[in-house]
Design an enzyme around this catalytic site. Structure first.
Site, mmCIF file in Angstrom:
data_model
loop_
_atom_site.group_PDB
_atom_site.id
_atom_site.type_symbol
_atom_site.label_atom_id
_atom_site.label_comp_id
_atom_site.label_asym_id
_atom_site.label_seq_id
_atom_site.Cartn_x
_atom_site.Cartn_y
_atom_site.Cartn_z
ATOM 1 N N GLY A 160 45.907 62.807 -9.494
ATOM 2 C CA GLY A 160 45.669 61.415 -9.127
ATOM 3 C C GLY A 160 46.444 60.412 -9.960
ATOM 4 N N GLU B 40 37.550 67.567 -11.514
ATOM 5 C CA GLU B 40 36.538 66.503 -11.501
ATOM 6 C C GLU B 40 35.127 67.066 -11.671
ATOM 7 O OE1 GLU B 40 38.156 64.806 -7.946
ATOM 8 O OE2 GLU B 40 39.944 64.430 -9.155
ATOM 9 N N ASN C 134 42.364 68.363 -0.268
ATOM 10 C CA ASN C 134 41.063 68.072 -0.881
ATOM 11 C C ASN C 134 40.800 66.575 -0.710
ATOM 12 O OD1 ASN C 134 38.865 67.647 -2.529
ATOM 13 N ND2 ASN C 134 39.952 68.061 -4.450
ATOM 14 N N TRP C 135 39.894 66.261 0.195
ATOM 15 C CA TRP C 135 39.672 64.847 0.525
ATOM 16 C C TRP C 135 38.780 64.142 -0.492
ATOM 17 C CZ3 TRP C 135 38.330 65.679 6.452
ATOM 18 C CH2 TRP C 135 39.471 66.203 7.086
ATOM 19 N N LYS C 136 38.180 64.889 -1.379
ATOM 20 C CA LYS C 136 37.284 64.312 -2.392
ATOM 21 C C LYS C 136 36.234 63.426 -1.704
ATOM 22 C CE LYS C 136 40.996 64.865 -5.657
ATOM 23 N NZ LYS C 136 41.639 64.487 -6.908
ATOM 24 N N SER D 253 49.243 65.452 -7.921
ATOM 25 C CA SER D 253 50.253 64.497 -7.453
ATOM 26 C C SER D 253 51.343 65.137 -6.585
ATOM 27 C CB SER D 253 50.864 63.741 -8.642
ATOM 28 O OG SER D 253 49.857 62.969 -9.292
ATOM 29 N N GLU E 150 45.871 73.179 -11.692
ATOM 30 C CA GLU E 150 45.918 71.726 -11.566
ATOM 31 C C GLU E 150 45.811 71.094 -12.948
ATOM 32 O OE1 GLU E 150 44.589 70.268 -7.450
ATOM 33 O OE2 GLU E 150 42.777 70.735 -8.562
ATOM 34 N N HIS F 213 36.813 72.572 -9.852
ATOM 35 C CA HIS F 213 37.811 71.503 -9.769
ATOM 36 C C HIS F 213 37.702 70.627 -11.018
ATOM 37 C CE1 HIS F 213 39.709 67.731 -8.640
ATOM 38 N NE2 HIS F 213 40.464 68.465 -7.847
ATOM 39 N N GLY G 286 45.460 66.175 -3.097
ATOM 40 C CA GLY G 286 44.386 65.194 -3.027
ATOM 41 C C GLY G 286 44.833 63.948 -2.283
ATOM 42 N N GLY G 287 45.303 62.952 -3.032
ATOM 43 C CA GLY G 287 45.627 61.652 -2.452
ATOM 44 C C GLY G 287 46.505 61.710 -1.216
#
Ligand code: PGA
Length: 256
Positions: free
Chosen positions: A176, A101, A12-14, A215, A170, A99, A236-237
Site C-alpha cells: 500500500g 494487516e 485482495n480487496w481488503k 504495490s 509481501e 496477511h 491490493g490497491g
C-alpha cells in the site's frame, strides 16, 4: 518463472467496495480470465462473499474465491470472526493466513496464523500463507531470519505431503505504499522461502506457488513474473480497478 507452476493472479480487496462494486469487479475478473491459461482468485470482504460466489459461478467458476482471514478456532464465542468451514461453505477455495494487516493491525502471532492454517486445511481450503518483513527488520539485516521463522510456523500446520499450500511474500514496507520491492529483492526472498520448503519436502517446494505482493500494478507486474521463483502476484490497491486487474491477469498469461 518455472513453467510447471501456473501463475496465480490474486486480488485482495481488503475492506473496500460496495456490494454492487464487488459484483462488478468479480464479473470483470471472470471476463479478463477468459481464454487465459492463468489462474485467478479474488478475496472480497466477508460481507460480499455470497454475492461474489454467485457472480463467479455464473461466469463459469474459473476465478477462485478466497477469504481474507479465518479464525484459529473452529467455532464458538469469537465475535467478529469467520471460521474456515464458513468460508468453505460459501464456496471459497482459498484463505489468506497471516496477511500483514492481520499480523500488524490485529496482532495475530505466528501461532495464531498456524492455527488459522490448520483450520483452513481441515475445512478443505488452500491456505495462502503470507509472510514479510518490516522495514526495520530489513534494515537490520534480519529479512531472511524473519521470513523463515514465519514460514516455519506456517509449515508446522501442514498435516501431510498432500496438503495444498500457496505462499505469498509481501514485504510490509511495500504494501500500500507504492514502493514495491525490486524483482531482484523478490527473487532473493522467494528463493530463500522455496529452499526452506525443500528442506522438509522437495516435491512440495517444486510445486508450491510463491506469490509476490506489495504495490504490484500493471506496469511492474511483468518484472516480477519474469524472475525465478515468482509464481504470481497478490494485489491490493490495483485490484480495486477492474481494468488494471484485468490487465494484470492477461499480462501474466503472455509472460511479456
Ligand atoms: P497493495 O497490497 O498491492 O495495495 O500493496 C497488497 C496486499 O496487501 O496484499
Amino acid at each position: 518463472m518455472t513453467t510447471t507452476r501456473t501463475p496465480l493472479i490474486a486480488g485482495n480487496w481488503k475492506m473496500n467496495g460496495t456490494r454492487e462494486e464487488a459484483r462488478g469487479w468479480a464479473a470483470a475478473a471472470a471476463e479478463a480470465l477468459t481464454g487465459s491459461t492463468n489462474d485467478a482468485a479474488v478475496f472480497p470482504p466477508d460481507a460480499w462473499l455470497c454475492d461474489v460466489a454467485e457472480v463467479l459461478a455464473s461466469a463459469g467458476g474459473a476465478v477462485a474465491l478466497g477469504g481474507q482471514s479465518c479464525c484459529w478456532e473452529p467455532k464458538g464465542a469469537f465475535t467478529g470472526a469467520t471460521s474456515a468451514a464458513m468460508l468453505a461453505e460459501v464456496g471459497c477455495r482459498y484463505v489468506l493466513c497471516g496477511h500483514s494487516e492481520r499480523r500488524h493491525v490485529f496482532g495475530e502471532s505466528d501461532a495464531d496464523v498456524a492455527g488459522s492454517m490448520a483450520q483452513a486445511l481441515a475445512a478443505g481450503l488452500t491456505p495462502v500463507l503470507c509472510v514479510g518483513e518490516t522495514i526495520e527488520e530489513r534494515e537490520a539485516g534480519r529479512t531472511q531470519e524473519v521470513l523463515l521463522t514465519q514460514v516455519d510456523a506456517g509449515l508446522g500446520a501442514l498435516r501431510g505431503a498432500d496438503d495444498p499450500l500457496v505462499i505469498a511474500y509481501e514485504p510490509v514496507w511495500a504494501i500500500g505504499t507504492g514502493k514495491a520491492a525490486t524483482p531482484t529483492e523478490a527473487a532473493e526472498a522467494h528463493a530463500w522461502i522455496r529452499a526452506r520448503v525443500a528442506e522438509t519436502d522437495a516435491e512440495r517446494a517444486e510445486r508450491v506457488r510463491i506469490l509476490y505482493g506489495g504495490s504490484v500494478n500493471p506496469d511492474n507486474i511483468g518484472g516480477f513474473l519474469d524472475v525465478p521463483d515468482v509464481d504470481g502476484a497478490l494485489i491490493g490497491g490495483a485490484a480495486l480497478d477492474p481494468v488494471k486487474f484485468g490487465l494484470m491477469i492477461r499480462h501474466a498469461s503472455t509472460g511479456a
